[in-house]
Design an enzyme around this catalytic site. Structure first.
Site, short mmCIF file in Angstrom:
data_model
loop_
_atom_site.label_atom_id
_atom_site.label_comp_id
_atom_site.label_asym_id
_atom_site.label_seq_id
_atom_site.Cartn_x
_atom_site.Cartn_y
_atom_site.Cartn_z
N GLU A 164 0.80 -1.23 0.00
CA GLU A 164 0.00 0.00 0.00
C GLU A 164 0.84 1.28 0.00
O GLU A 164 0.76 2.07 0.95
CB GLU A 164 -0.94 0.01 1.21
CG GLU A 164 -1.86 -1.18 1.30
CD GLU A 164 -2.92 -1.04 2.41
OE1 GLU A 164 -2.77 -0.16 3.27
OE2 GLU A 164 -3.89 -1.81 2.39
N GLU A 360 -5.52 -8.56 0.79
CA GLU A 360 -6.05 -8.30 2.14
C GLU A 360 -7.54 -8.00 2.00
O GLU A 360 -7.94 -7.25 1.10
CB GLU A 360 -5.42 -7.06 2.81
CG GLU A 360 -4.04 -7.25 3.38
CD GLU A 360 -3.50 -5.97 4.04
OE1 GLU A 360 -4.30 -5.18 4.58
OE2 GLU A 360 -2.27 -5.78 3.98
C1 BGP Z 1 -4.23 -2.24 5.68
C2 BGP Z 1 -2.80 -2.42 6.10
C3 BGP Z 1 -2.58 -3.28 7.31
C4 BGP Z 1 -3.71 -3.30 8.32
C5 BGP Z 1 -5.10 -3.20 7.70
C6 BGP Z 1 -6.23 -2.95 8.66
O1 BGP Z 1 -4.40 -1.02 5.08
O2 BGP Z 1 -2.02 -2.99 5.07
O3 BGP Z 1 -1.34 -2.95 7.83
O4 BGP Z 1 -3.45 -2.49 9.38
O5 BGP Z 1 -5.15 -2.20 6.71
O6 BGP Z 1 -6.38 -1.61 8.94
P1 BGP Z 1 -6.29 -1.01 10.40
O7 BGP Z 1 -5.22 -1.77 11.09
O8 BGP Z 1 -5.96 0.42 10.22
O9 BGP Z 1 -7.63 -1.20 11.03
#
Ligand code: BGP
Length: 457
Positions: A164, A360
């Site tokens: 990302e 993801e």
């Molecule tokens: C994505 C990232 C992760 C993870 C996930 C969940 O954008 O790659 O690192 O953190 O989001 O989001 P958050 O942890 O902000 O709730």
């Protein structure tokens, strides 16, 4: 029964900074996260910092067994740059021993590792020199990438450069959620450009060292939907797609930065510093596959009083509050599974059916202990429903010919999340962070195991 393509990847993703722990031990140097927590702990949810996270550093052997226990056939994590090369030049042998053994255990469980190089964890020594703002970061990253390929290339066949990249640009240089938390659109573009060049040079090193293996990049995709069909709203959508998606997707897959993006940036006096050979390097170093992290769409409308030149992306596309939206109240993100189908079709129709996977997807929920049953298992049916809805739309896209080869969830074991600490949980395993890092399986883990074993549901 919805059956997915042969050899479909069923897995989960995490990252080094969010799961390893031992953040200031075993020879690792500080990242911006360690530094920021030291100087501004109040910014972090309940003062939860990056030091301990999920403690995979000590528990990876059992954790690799847990991967197999829930049927994962693949798994993504990252290497910590600051652990492998604490000063950017010299290899930390303890890190090499740790990663080699960790990767071997993953492989021994029959799980295919996908290893990423950068997941928001900028080494502090480089940040002190300006981080991605400086051209030096491109060479430093290329050196790190080359070192990692040489040290682990015999074990790891599938690599990715960045997770990302838009996020460290946006959060670090526009919205304050990552260090250095400044607001400067021009710097944000420069940071983005150097990140893109660092990616391209890493791919170049990869081709030289491992010509027969495959490399990709992981992008967060927030497909833009405009408020209306009116020209101004549609133009906001185009701007959003150019800046948040095509800025990396097009150079990575097609080998060039799209002209309309170059023109948009020029018109707003945001053009970054470049070097003559960059174009060629981008062109020659496209990827083999793309990972797309999908959580939520981007609803946009024409900005009401945009400044010129733009001082912020919101001068180019403004957020639109869609009255019919469904929200995950814990994370505040819209739930819109239909977008996965749209993305699948976009990859098919606009990117020549380029190979991609969902790298993801998941649902963060707070205080999950509310849902523990008598046997002590969290009954996270909401998570199962969330994944199933997304898989339904992915399946439809695949049925219509999209070249998607896998679905990874975020995440395997509950992990630390940047400024949000341990508030929202995403894992198949619950982590008791205050109880010796105990892991306990949630209902969604059992469900996923069945899906993976049946290659469908
Ligand atoms: C994505 C990232 C992760 C993870 C996930 C969940 O954008 O790659 O690192 O953190 O989001 O989001 P958050 O942890 O902000 O709730």
């Amino acid at each position: 029964m919805k059956t997915f393509p042969k050899n479909f990847l069923w897995g989960s993703a995490t990252s080094a900074p969010q799961s390893e722990g031992h953040s200031l031990q075993n020879g690792k140097s500080e990242t911006t996260w360690d530094y920021w927590f030291k100087t501004n702990p109040e910014k972090f949810h309940e003062n939860q910092g990056p030091e301990n996270t999920t403690n995979i550093y000590e528990m990876y052997k059992e954790d690799c067994k847990r991967m197999k226990e829930i049927g994962l056939n693949s798994f993504r994590t990252s290497i910590s740059w600051a652990r492998l090369l604490p000063d950017g030049r010299h290899v930390n042998q303890e890190a090499v021993a740790f990663y080699r053994d960790y990767f071997k255990h993953i492989l021994e469980e029959g799980v295919q590792p996908i290893i990423n190089l950068f997941h928001f964890d900028m080494p502090m020594w480089l940040m002190e020199k300006g981080g991605w703002e400086t051209r030096e970061s491109v060479d430093a990253f290329a050196f790190y990438a080359k070192t990692a390929f040489e040290l682990f290339g015999d074990l790891i066949k599938n690599w990715t450069t960045f997770n990302e990249p838009i996020v460290h640009i946006e959060c670090g240089y526009l919205n304050g959620a990552h260090y250095p938390a400044i607001h400067d659109f021009k710097k944000a573009i420069q940071v983005g450009y150097h990140t893109l060049m660092a990616h391209a040079y890493a791919v170049k090193a990869f081709r030289e060292i491992m010509p027969n293996e495959s490399i990709g990049i992981i992008l967060n995709i927030t497909p833009a939907y405009a408020r209306s069909d009116q020209a101004a709203d549609q133009s906001a959508k185009e701007n959003a797609d150019l800046l948040t998606m095509k800025s990396f997707l097009d150079p990575a897959v097609k080998g060039f930065i799209p002209d309309p993006l170059i023109q948009l940036i020029q018109a707003h006096d945001l053009t970054p510093e470049t070097i003559g050979s960059d174009k060629e390097i981008i062109k020659e170093n496209t990827v083999d596959f793309i990972g797309l992290n999908y959580y939520q769409p981007l609803r946009v409308q024409a900005p009401e009083n945009p400044r010129f030149p733009a001082q912020d992306p919101e001068d180019l596309f403004a957020p639109y509050d869609w009255p019919e939206k469904r929200i995950n109240p814990y994370r505040g993100w819209e739930i819109y599974p239909e977008a996965i189908y749209d993305v699948a079709m976009m990859m098919k129709n606009e990117y020549n059916n380029f190979p991609w996977y969902v790298s993801e997807n998941g649902m963060g929920v707070a205080e999950e202990e509310r849902f523990v049953n008598e046997e002590g298992m969290i009954q996270d049916d909401y998570r199962i429903d969330f994944m199933k809805e997304h898989l339904d739309y992915l399946y439809q896209g695949i049925q219509e010919g999209s070249n998607c080869f896998g679905y990874h969830t975020w995440t395997f074991i509950d992990c630390w999340s940047w400024l949000n600490g341990y508030r929202n949980r995403y894992g198949f395993y619950r982590l008791e962070s205050d109880k010796d890092f105990t892991r306990s399986l949630k209902k969604s883990g059992l469900w996923y195991k069945e899906v993976a074993q049946n290659n469908g549901y």
